[in-house]
Motif scaffolding. Structure first.
Motif, PDB file in Angstrom:
ATOM      1  N   PRO A 183       0.831  -1.134  -0.006  1.00  0.00           N
ATOM      2  CA  PRO A 183       0.082   0.048   0.095  1.00  0.00           C
ATOM      3  C   PRO A 183       0.847   1.080  -0.221  1.00  0.00           C
ATOM      4  CG  PRO A 183       0.072  -1.260   2.017  1.00  0.00           C
ATOM      5  CD  PRO A 183       0.648  -2.023   1.260  1.00  0.00           C
ATOM      6  N   PRO A 184       0.319   2.415  -0.382  1.00  0.00           N
ATOM      7  CA  PRO A 184       1.117   3.615  -0.547  1.00  0.00           C
ATOM      8  C   PRO A 184       1.631   3.963   0.751  1.00  0.00           C
ATOM      9  CG  PRO A 184      -1.116   4.093  -1.033  1.00  0.00           C
ATOM     10  CD  PRO A 184      -0.937   2.539  -0.981  1.00  0.00           C
ATOM     11  N   ARG A 185       2.775   4.412   1.080  1.00  0.00           N
ATOM     12  CA  ARG A 185       3.224   4.868   2.426  1.00  0.00           C
ATOM     13  C   ARG A 185       3.687   6.138   2.386  1.00  0.00           C
ATOM     14  NH1 ARG A 185       5.020   1.552   6.736  1.00  0.00           N
ATOM     15  NH2 ARG A 185       4.302  -0.331   5.697  1.00  0.00           N
ATOM     16  N   CYS A 186       3.458   7.171   3.262  1.00  0.00           N
ATOM     17  CA  CYS A 186       4.170   8.510   3.248  1.00  0.00           C
ATOM     18  C   CYS A 186       4.940   8.294   4.583  1.00  0.00           C
ATOM     19  CB  CYS A 186       2.956   9.435   3.508  1.00  0.00           C
ATOM     20  SG  CYS A 186       2.182  10.002   1.857  1.00  0.00           S
ATOM     21  N   ILE A 187       6.202   9.013   4.605  1.00  0.00           N
ATOM     22  CA  ILE A 187       6.832   9.207   5.945  1.00  0.00           C
ATOM     23  C   ILE A 187       7.164  10.556   6.044  1.00  0.00           C
ATOM     24  CG2 ILE A 187       9.476   8.802   4.368  1.00  0.00           C
ATOM     25  CD1 ILE A 187      10.333   7.526   6.767  1.00  0.00           C
ATOM     26  N   VAL A 188       7.251  10.922   7.301  1.00  0.00           N
ATOM     27  CA  VAL A 188       7.391  12.132   7.716  1.00  0.00           C
ATOM     28  C   VAL A 188       8.684  12.133   8.956  1.00  0.00           C
ATOM     29  CG1 VAL A 188       6.439  14.180   8.983  1.00  0.00           C
ATOM     30  CG2 VAL A 188       4.855  12.898   7.385  1.00  0.00           C
ATOM     31  N   VAL A 189       9.598  12.753   8.685  1.00  0.00           N
ATOM     32  CA  VAL A 189      10.968  12.547   9.605  1.00  0.00           C
ATOM     33  C   VAL A 189      11.008  13.744  10.289  1.00  0.00           C
ATOM     34  CG1 VAL A 189      13.000  11.861   9.711  1.00  0.00           C
ATOM     35  CG2 VAL A 189      11.741  10.752   8.146  1.00  0.00           C
ATOM     36  N   GLY A 190      11.251  13.897  11.475  1.00  0.00           N
ATOM     37  CA  GLY A 190      11.821  14.982  12.372  1.00  0.00           C
ATOM     38  C   GLY A 190      10.583  16.084  12.890  1.00  0.00           C
ATOM     39  N   GLY A 191      11.018  16.794  13.854  1.00  0.00           N
ATOM     40  CA  GLY A 191      10.106  17.583  14.537  1.00  0.00           C
ATOM     41  C   GLY A 191      10.363  19.129  14.496  1.00  0.00           C
ATOM     42  N   HIS A 192      11.778  19.480  14.617  1.00  0.00           N
ATOM     43  CA  HIS A 192      12.319  20.632  14.551  1.00  0.00           C
ATOM     44  C   HIS A 192      11.649  21.630  13.379  1.00  0.00           C
ATOM     45  CE1 HIS A 192      14.828  23.962  15.811  1.00  0.00           C
ATOM     46  NE2 HIS A 192      15.213  24.166  14.603  1.00  0.00           N
ATOM     47  N   LEU A 193      11.006  22.818  13.672  1.00  0.00           N
ATOM     48  CA  LEU A 193      10.641  23.611  12.712  1.00  0.00           C
ATOM     49  C   LEU A 193       9.729  23.181  11.898  1.00  0.00           C
ATOM     50  CD1 LEU A 193      13.500  26.028  12.141  1.00  0.00           C
ATOM     51  CD2 LEU A 193      11.719  26.457  13.665  1.00  0.00           C
ATOM     52  N   ARG A 194       8.932  21.815  11.910  1.00  0.00           N
ATOM     53  CA  ARG A 194       7.984  21.212  10.979  1.00  0.00           C
ATOM     54  C   ARG A 194       6.397  21.971  11.499  1.00  0.00           C
ATOM     55  NH1 ARG A 194      12.368  19.413  10.665  1.00  0.00           N
ATOM     56  NH2 ARG A 194      13.086  17.179   9.700  1.00  0.00           N
ATOM     57  N   ASP A 195       6.010  22.134  10.339  1.00  0.00           N
ATOM     58  CA  ASP A 195       4.533  22.625  10.514  1.00  0.00           C
ATOM     59  C   ASP A 195       3.492  21.446  10.523  1.00  0.00           C
ATOM     60  OD1 ASP A 195       2.238  23.903  10.104  1.00  0.00           O
ATOM     61  OD2 ASP A 195       2.679  24.835   8.058  1.00  0.00           O
ATOM     62  N   PHE A 196       3.387  20.951  11.673  1.00  0.00           N
ATOM     63  CA  PHE A 196       2.451  19.951  12.099  1.00  0.00           C
ATOM     64  C   PHE A 196       1.050  20.117  11.456  1.00  0.00           C
ATOM     65  CE2 PHE A 196       6.277  18.589  14.470  1.00  0.00           C
ATOM     66  CZ  PHE A 196       6.534  17.286  13.808  1.00  0.00           C
ATOM     67  N   GLU A 197       0.621  21.491  11.872  1.00  0.00           N
ATOM     68  CA  GLU A 197      -0.738  21.743  11.530  1.00  0.00           C
ATOM     69  C   GLU A 197      -0.999  21.697  10.057  1.00  0.00           C
ATOM     70  OE1 GLU A 197      -4.055  25.542  11.951  1.00  0.00           O
ATOM     71  OE2 GLU A 197      -1.786  25.707  12.617  1.00  0.00           O
ATOM     72  N   THR A 198      -0.267  22.020   9.226  1.00  0.00           N
ATOM     73  CA  THR A 198      -0.313  21.813   7.783  1.00  0.00           C
ATOM     74  C   THR A 198      -0.086  20.461   7.436  1.00  0.00           C
ATOM     75  OG1 THR A 198       0.557  24.142   7.246  1.00  0.00           O
ATOM     76  CG2 THR A 198       0.719  22.130   5.469  1.00  0.00           C
ATOM     77  N   LEU A 199       0.462  19.587   8.186  1.00  0.00           N
ATOM     78  CA  LEU A 199       0.950  18.198   7.971  1.00  0.00           C
ATOM     79  C   LEU A 199      -0.558  17.580   8.226  1.00  0.00           C
ATOM     80  CD1 LEU A 199       2.606  15.586   7.574  1.00  0.00           C
ATOM     81  CD2 LEU A 199       2.933  15.725   9.766  1.00  0.00           C
ATOM     82  N   GLY A 200      -1.083  17.699   9.456  1.00  0.00           N
ATOM     83  CA  GLY A 200      -2.460  17.032   9.710  1.00  0.00           C
ATOM     84  C   GLY A 200      -3.413  17.288   8.611  1.00  0.00           C
ATOM     85  N   HIS A 201      -3.674  18.534   8.163  1.00  0.00           N
ATOM     86  CA  HIS A 201      -4.650  18.755   6.984  1.00  0.00           C
ATOM     87  C   HIS A 201      -4.086  18.162   5.662  1.00  0.00           C
ATOM     88  CE1 HIS A 201      -6.723  21.452   9.304  1.00  0.00           C
ATOM     89  NE2 HIS A 201      -5.884  22.548   9.487  1.00  0.00           N
ATOM     90  N   THR A 202      -2.846  18.065   5.591  1.00  0.00           N
ATOM     91  CA  THR A 202      -2.543  17.456   4.436  1.00  0.00           C
ATOM     92  C   THR A 202      -2.745  16.007   4.175  1.00  0.00           C
ATOM     93  OG1 THR A 202      -0.689  18.895   4.129  1.00  0.00           O
ATOM     94  CG2 THR A 202      -0.548  17.227   2.747  1.00  0.00           C
ATOM     95  N   ILE A 203      -2.297  15.272   5.300  1.00  0.00           N
ATOM     96  CA  ILE A 203      -2.527  13.696   5.570  1.00  0.00           C
ATOM     97  C   ILE A 203      -4.144  13.536   5.457  1.00  0.00           C
ATOM     98  CG2 ILE A 203      -2.648  11.768   7.143  1.00  0.00           C
ATOM     99  CD1 ILE A 203       0.061  13.089   8.302  1.00  0.00           C
ATOM    100  N   ARG A 204      -5.132  14.222   5.949  1.00  0.00           N
ATOM    101  CA  ARG A 204      -6.543  13.945   5.851  1.00  0.00           C
ATOM    102  C   ARG A 204      -6.753  14.289   4.567  1.00  0.00           C
ATOM    103  NH1 ARG A 204      -7.646  17.324   9.261  1.00  0.00           N
ATOM    104  NH2 ARG A 204      -8.071  15.852  11.155  1.00  0.00           N
ATOM    105  N   LEU A 205      -6.237  15.208   3.696  1.00  0.00           N
ATOM    106  CA  LEU A 205      -6.744  15.345   2.381  1.00  0.00           C
ATOM    107  C   LEU A 205      -6.219  14.111   1.392  1.00  0.00           C
ATOM    108  CD1 LEU A 205      -6.087  19.205   1.955  1.00  0.00           C
ATOM    109  CD2 LEU A 205      -8.487  18.065   1.832  1.00  0.00           C
TER     110      LEU A 205
END
Length: 361
Positions: A183-205
């Protein structure tokens, strides 16, 4: 070939513990030590019992106003100060100027030895950390890992600013023999200066448009776990404290790297993903485009989850396009192999020593 060095350069600072051993900035300095016998590491530990506890407490109390000043910083200062006192005619390179900024401010004035420092933070973070004209006054030169940092230091009165790009071990971080199956798999690495709010919306879309999506998130702050887990519909896996080989395996098992940033200069995760031949969807902020170029990754406007999701869906739905992105990312990453970064450091050392009248005996 870099110009031969006729004076010794001492590099100061171990790698950050949370960085992969094959991606930390200190790797370039270690390779420079291998390329030139005149470049040496200065990480000699000092025994805590060598100091009186009363003296340690007093020094730490006096430096209480320094953000992130710690016992480790104090001991490093003592090691470097003792070394400077005993040796003349050498150049000292602080690998992490933000972490060792008290050394950058005090030691050059105390011992009249040339000191240079590399800074890794975006301009806004540098200002927040108090990296200002007063703290930079004693440095012979400043090294930065992205041209987007240059103006900040010039505004602080630094006349010599060298851009030395960050690197990655492209032999260790390499593509899998074949694209990841399953199955398709996205990877997200790291926490420093990451935009987790945008990440959450992007994953949902993305999840709404791509069936069976799995997301692996490495190193995200725990406070974001619940919202990211919900955004992924429960198909999100969080991992922490993995080894370099486990990190490599995670990259190679993925279909796409999703890296939204609030701001950035160099990024280990970006270079590692590109080196592993992963299509990368990331934010067009700070120094990111300096590393990706026009085609090493897919650049999206910051804080725009819709555009980021569209780019990710195209990669996941179009195998030919994904294959093209993998090749371009890997090709671009080779320009930042640590062998290149190490030679850049040697060139800077030769220039600074020459400008300081120390190039020859």
């Amino acid at each position: 070939m870099p110009e031969a060095l006729e004076r010794t350069v001492y590099v100061v600072g171990p790698r950050w513990h949370h960085h992969a051993a094959h991606a930390d900035y200190a790797v370039a300095a270690s390779l420079a030590c291998q390329l030139s016998a005149q470049v040496k590491k200065l990480n000699s530990p000092i025994e805590y019992r060598w100091l009186s506890r009363a003296l340690v407490r007093r020094l730490l109390t006096q430096s209480k106003g320094e953000p992130n000043y710690s016992l480790g910083t104090l001991l490093t200062e003592i090691v470097v100060a003792r070394h400077m006192w005993r040796r003349g005619g050498s150049l000292y390179h602080l690998l992490y100027g933000e972490r060792d900024r008290t050394l950058a401010r005090s030691l050059p004035r105390l011992f009249t030895r040339p000191v240079i420092a590399t800074f890794h933070s975006p301009p806004a973070r540098l200002a927040h950390k108090g990296i200002d004209r007063r703290r930079l006054r004693g440095l012979e030169a400043v090294l930065v890992v992205a041209a987007s940092q240059r103006r900040y230091f010039e505004e602080q009165g630094v006349t010599r600013v060298f851009v030395t790009m960050h690197g990655v071990d492209t032999q260790f971080f390499h593509p899998a023999p074949a694209p990841a199956a399953g199955p398709p798999r996205c990877i997200v690495v790291g926490g420093h200066l990451r935009d987790f709010e945008t990440l959450g919306h992007t994953i949902r879309l993305i999840r709404e448009r791509v069936r069976g999506l799995r997301t692996v998130i490495l190193g995200a702050p725990t406070r974001w776990q619940q919202s990211l887990y919900s955004a992924g519909g429960g198909s999100v896996e969080f991992r922490y404290g993995i080894s370099d080989h486990q990190l490599l395996a995670a990259y190679q098992a993925s279909s796409l790297a999703l890296l939204p940033y609030q701001d950035a200069t160099a990024s280990n995760a970006l270079l590692e993903s590109m080196a592993c031949g992963l299509p990368v969807v990331t934010s067009d902020v700070g120094g990111v485009p300096e590393y990706t170029g026009s085609d090493g990754a897919i650049l999206c406007p910051p804080r725009d989850p819709e555009v980021m999701a569209q780019a990710a869906v195209r990669v996941l739905d179009d195998p030919a396009y994904a294959r093209e992105r993998r090749v371009r990312g890997r090709t671009r990453s080779l320009q930042f192999d640590f062998s290149v970064a190490a030679r850049q450091l040697l060139d800077v050392y030769a220039t600074v020593l020459g400008d300081a009248g120390m190039a020859s005996g």
